[in-house]
Design a protein around this motif. Structure first.
Motif, PDB file in Angstrom:
ATOM      1  N   GLU A   9       0.716  -1.268  -0.189  1.00 31.35           N
ATOM      2  CA  GLU A   9       0.050   0.152   0.051  1.00 31.35           C
ATOM      3  C   GLU A   9       1.122   1.226   0.128  1.00 31.35           C
ATOM      4  OE1 GLU A   9      -3.182  -0.191  -0.018  1.00 31.35           O
ATOM      5  OE2 GLU A   9      -3.909  -1.969   0.559  1.00 31.35           O
ATOM      6  N   LYS A  10       0.317   2.381  -0.533  1.00 31.28           N
ATOM      7  CA  LYS A  10       1.187   3.564  -0.596  1.00 31.28           C
ATOM      8  C   LYS A  10       1.528   3.970   0.755  1.00 31.28           C
ATOM      9  CE  LYS A  10      -1.562   5.786  -3.371  1.00 31.28           C
ATOM     10  NZ  LYS A  10      -2.266   7.077  -4.040  1.00 31.28           N
ATOM     11  N   ASN A  11       0.752   4.001   1.675  1.00 34.17           N
ATOM     12  CA  ASN A  11       0.799   4.348   2.939  1.00 34.17           C
ATOM     13  C   ASN A  11       1.806   3.727   3.754  1.00 34.17           C
ATOM     14  OD1 ASN A  11      -0.562   1.975   3.772  1.00 34.17           O
ATOM     15  ND2 ASN A  11      -2.379   3.121   4.289  1.00 34.17           N
ATOM     16  N   ASP A  44       2.535  -0.880  -6.117  1.00 27.25           N
ATOM     17  CA  ASP A  44       1.341  -0.247  -5.262  1.00 27.25           C
ATOM     18  C   ASP A  44       0.286  -0.245  -6.218  1.00 27.25           C
ATOM     19  OD1 ASP A  44       1.693   1.950  -6.965  1.00 27.25           O
ATOM     20  OD2 ASP A  44       2.980   3.155  -5.392  1.00 27.25           O
ATOM     21  N   GLU A  45      -0.794   0.529  -5.678  1.00 29.79           N
ATOM     22  CA  GLU A  45      -1.923   0.508  -6.401  1.00 29.79           C
ATOM     23  C   GLU A  45      -2.198   1.714  -7.399  1.00 29.79           C
ATOM     24  OE1 GLU A  45      -2.964   2.363  -2.218  1.00 29.79           O
ATOM     25  OE2 GLU A  45      -1.193   1.358  -3.213  1.00 29.79           O
TER      26      GLU A  45
END
Length: 244
Positions: A9-11, A44-45
């Motif tokens: 995930e980007k976070n 990532d997404e």
């Protein structure tokens, strides 16, 4: 092989560091047993890929140093699969294989002969599982763009979706899909919607409605294919000639 590719995930990315958690950390540490200083790929997404080096494998997370970032431009053509609901295990197969092929969006469809919608809780579980299947399929195929999977829609609402080309598979009649694709190579549509029917096929009234609303009937030949076979075959033809 999925050995060195992991979804993040980007976070979970902090500058030149990435923290791999949950399923992906478990797969790295307990299944593949990747060690410190080994190189891996993350994606990532948003379609970004990251070449990383494993710094530390902890009990609940893996710390990765990012060495390189790559961005892939999305294809100029968007391919949407509208699939009538069929047996859950076969829907999962379609999600997996269409993701491997490079689908952009999947729309589950409720028609007269399709499977009915399950209760909301079960449906939400299936949607989550389908997303997980898309991630695993991308790890397998080397893709980076996670297809969008939307909440199921009724067939009569499908004409409202905007697409330059709208095709629906029809075993009774229709132009050969391969001819449509090959004859359009000099002017490939920017967005194509491919509709696949349920195991029992289309009702006559449904066919009439689709044609009147701008869908073109297409065929894969003389053989009557199972729904999942037809979906994979049709997407393979369209994506091979129009998207790559």
């Amino acid at each position: 092989m999925t050995a060195n590719r992991f979804f993040i995930e980007k976070n979970q990315i902090f500058g030149k560091k990435a923290i791999l958690k949950g399923r992906e950390h478990h797969h790295l540490s307990n299944v593949l047993r990747i060690k410190e200083n080994e190189k891996i790929w993350l994606f990532d997404e948003d379609g970004k890929s990251y070449l990383g080096k494993v710094e530390e494998v902890k009990k609940k997370e893996t710390v990765v140093s990012i060495l390189e970032i790559r961005e892939k431009e999305p294809s100029q053509i968007k391919v949407i699969l509208a699939q009538a609901l069929i047996k859950p295990s076969l829907m999962e197969l379609i999600v997996q294989k269409s993701t491997e092929l490079g689908i952009d969006e999947i729309i589950p469809v409720v028609s007269k002969r399709s499977r009915s919608l399950p209760e909301e809780e079960i449906l939400n579980q299936r949607l989550k599982r389908w997303r997980r299947i898309t991630i695993e399929a991308l790890k397998q195929s080397g893709g980076v763009f996670i297809p969008k999977i939307v909440y199921p829609v009724k067939l009569e609402k499908l004409p409202e979706i905007d697409a330059e080309k709208k095709l629906f598979l029809n075993e009774r009649e229709g132009e050969l899909l391969k001819n449509i694709v090959i004859n359009s190579l000099e002017k490939i549509p920017s967005k194509v919607l491919i509709l696949i029917g349920p195991e029992g096929g289309w009702d006559r009234e449904e066919e009439k409605m689709l044609i009147e609303s701008g869908f073109q009937a297409v065929s894969l030949g003389e053989k009557i294919l199972r729904s999942e076979t037809a979906a994979i075959c049709a997407l393979g033809i369209v994506i091979h000639f129009w998207k790559h």
